[in-house]
Scaffold this motif. Structure first.
Motif, PDB file in Angstrom:
ATOM      1  N   LYS A  44     -15.341  -9.759  -5.711  1.00 30.49           N
ATOM      2  CA  LYS A  44     -15.304  -8.847  -4.575  1.00 30.49           C
ATOM      3  C   LYS A  44     -13.898  -8.282  -4.418  1.00 30.49           C
ATOM      4  CE  LYS A  44     -17.037  -8.257   0.041  1.00 30.49           C
ATOM      5  NZ  LYS A  44     -17.928  -8.839   1.033  1.00 30.49           N
ATOM      6  N   ILE A  45     -13.827  -6.960  -4.270  1.00 21.89           N
ATOM      7  CA  ILE A  45     -12.543  -6.288  -4.020  1.00 21.89           C
ATOM      8  C   ILE A  45     -12.581  -5.790  -2.586  1.00 21.89           C
ATOM      9  CG2 ILE A  45     -11.011  -4.403  -4.660  1.00 21.89           C
ATOM     10  CD1 ILE A  45     -12.253  -4.512  -7.463  1.00 21.89           C
ATOM     11  N   ARG A  46     -11.689  -6.312  -1.772  1.00 22.70           N
ATOM     12  CA  ARG A  46     -11.607  -5.891  -0.371  1.00 22.70           C
ATOM     13  C   ARG A  46     -10.136  -5.917   0.053  1.00 22.70           C
ATOM     14  NH1 ARG A  46     -14.952  -7.276   4.953  1.00 22.70           N
ATOM     15  NH2 ARG A  46     -13.607  -6.071   6.280  1.00 22.70           N
ATOM     16  N   SER A  51     -11.056   1.260   4.756  1.00 24.16           N
ATOM     17  CA  SER A  51     -11.407   2.304   3.778  1.00 24.16           C
ATOM     18  C   SER A  51     -10.259   2.605   2.822  1.00 24.16           C
ATOM     19  CB  SER A  51     -11.856   3.577   4.501  1.00 24.16           C
ATOM     20  OG  SER A  51     -13.028   3.335   5.229  1.00 24.16           O
ATOM     21  N   GLN A  52      -9.738   1.564   2.185  1.00 19.99           N
ATOM     22  CA  GLN A  52      -8.607   1.725   1.279  1.00 19.99           C
ATOM     23  C   GLN A  52      -9.005   2.021  -0.162  1.00 19.99           C
ATOM     24  OE1 GLN A  52      -5.261   1.612   2.231  1.00 19.99           O
ATOM     25  NE2 GLN A  52      -6.222   1.767   4.221  1.00 19.99           N
ATOM     26  N   LEU A  53     -10.283   1.830  -0.511  1.00 22.18           N
ATOM     27  CA  LEU A  53     -10.738   2.049  -1.879  1.00 22.18           C
ATOM     28  C   LEU A  53     -11.260   3.472  -2.063  1.00 22.18           C
ATOM     29  CD1 LEU A  53     -12.724  -1.261  -2.357  1.00 22.18           C
ATOM     30  CD2 LEU A  53     -10.530  -0.702  -3.393  1.00 22.18           C
ATOM     31  N   CYS A  78     -10.389   2.463  -7.230  1.00 19.68           N
ATOM     32  CA  CYS A  78      -8.951   2.246  -7.293  1.00 19.68           C
ATOM     33  C   CYS A  78      -8.391   2.192  -5.882  1.00 19.68           C
ATOM     34  CB  CYS A  78      -8.263   3.340  -8.107  1.00 19.68           C
ATOM     35  SG  CYS A  78      -8.351   4.968  -7.356  1.00 19.68           S
ATOM     36  N   TYR A  79      -7.216   1.612  -5.761  1.00 18.24           N
ATOM     37  CA  TYR A  79      -6.490   1.632  -4.494  1.00 18.24           C
ATOM     38  C   TYR A  79      -5.011   1.395  -4.757  1.00 18.24           C
ATOM     39  CZ  TYR A  79      -6.363  -3.539  -4.251  1.00 18.24           C
ATOM     40  OH  TYR A  79      -6.143  -4.868  -4.492  1.00 18.24           O
ATOM     41  N   LYS A  85       3.273  -2.157  -6.934  1.00 16.34           N
ATOM     42  CA  LYS A  85       3.989  -0.878  -6.949  1.00 16.34           C
ATOM     43  C   LYS A  85       3.231   0.191  -7.733  1.00 16.34           C
ATOM     44  CE  LYS A  85       8.225  -2.998  -6.076  1.00 16.34           C
ATOM     45  NZ  LYS A  85       9.386  -3.539  -6.113  1.00 16.34           N
ATOM     46  N   GLY A  86       1.959   0.279  -7.461  1.00 20.25           N
ATOM     47  CA  GLY A  86       1.153   1.286  -8.143  1.00 20.25           C
ATOM     48  C   GLY A  86      -0.306   1.165  -7.780  1.00 20.25           C
ATOM     49  N   GLN A  87      -1.141   1.680  -8.639  1.00 17.05           N
ATOM     50  CA  GLN A  87      -2.580   1.696  -8.412  1.00 17.05           C
ATOM     51  C   GLN A  87      -3.236   0.520  -9.118  1.00 17.05           C
ATOM     52  OE1 GLN A  87      -4.477   4.041  -6.646  1.00 17.05           O
ATOM     53  NE2 GLN A  87      -2.544   4.808  -5.921  1.00 17.05           N
ATOM     54  N   PHE A  88      -4.292   0.004  -8.462  1.00 17.16           N
ATOM     55  CA  PHE A  88      -5.144  -0.993  -9.081  1.00 17.16           C
ATOM     56  C   PHE A  88      -6.492  -0.337  -9.326  1.00 17.16           C
ATOM     57  CE2 PHE A  88      -8.791  -3.721  -8.545  1.00 17.16           C
ATOM     58  CZ  PHE A  88      -8.563  -4.694  -9.503  1.00 17.16           C
TER      59      PHE A  88
END
Length: 135
Positions: A44-46, A51-53, A78-79, A85-88
């Motif tokens: 799970k990505i939270r 609403s960050q994704l 992505c977020y 220091k960047g995008q995941f």
């Protein structure tokens, strides 16, 4: 997935096709197929905040397996991750997605073509493939 499955059943449709265009997502559950154990592993990505994704891509369908609705959705999100220091970015099978502020997508619902999923007969495959029964 249950929402697409419910839609397929309630509409009495042959299949439903989804293409996600834009959304602000609160959380997503992504699954990856473990070939050795023959099962999905979920993550799970939270992120913190609301609403960050953002979706990179979302597409899928709901078809029939043994007379029951079956949803199969893939996607990537992505977020911004300040610790890195960047995008995941992450992707895989979507088993759950909670849309926060807004979401746009295209649903195509067919009532004249039925798509069933049948298990591939190869013993090491374990994949349900599309089958178009005689109409």
């Amino acid at each position: 997935n249950t929402s697409m499955q419910d839609l397929l059943k309630k509409a009495g449709a042959g299949f439903v096709w989804l293409h996600g265009l834009q959304a602000q997502i609160d959380s997503v559950m992504l699954g990856f197929w473990d070939t050795r154990k023959q099962l999905y592993r979920y993550h799970k990505i939270r992120p913190r905040g609301y609403s960050q994704l953002e979706p990179i891509t979302v597409s899928g369908n709901a078809t029939w397996v043994n007379g029951a609705p079956f949803a199969h959705i893939h996607g990537a999100v992505c977020y911004a991750d300040s610790k890195r220091k960047g995008q995941f970015a992450g992707g895989g099978h979507i088993s759950e997605m909670i849309i926060g502020r807004t979401g746009e997508g295209l649903l195509l619902i067919s009532d004249d073509i039925v798509i069933e999923r049948v298990l591939n007969p190869h013993p090491k495959c374990n994949v349900r493939e599309w089958h178009f029964p005689a109409q």
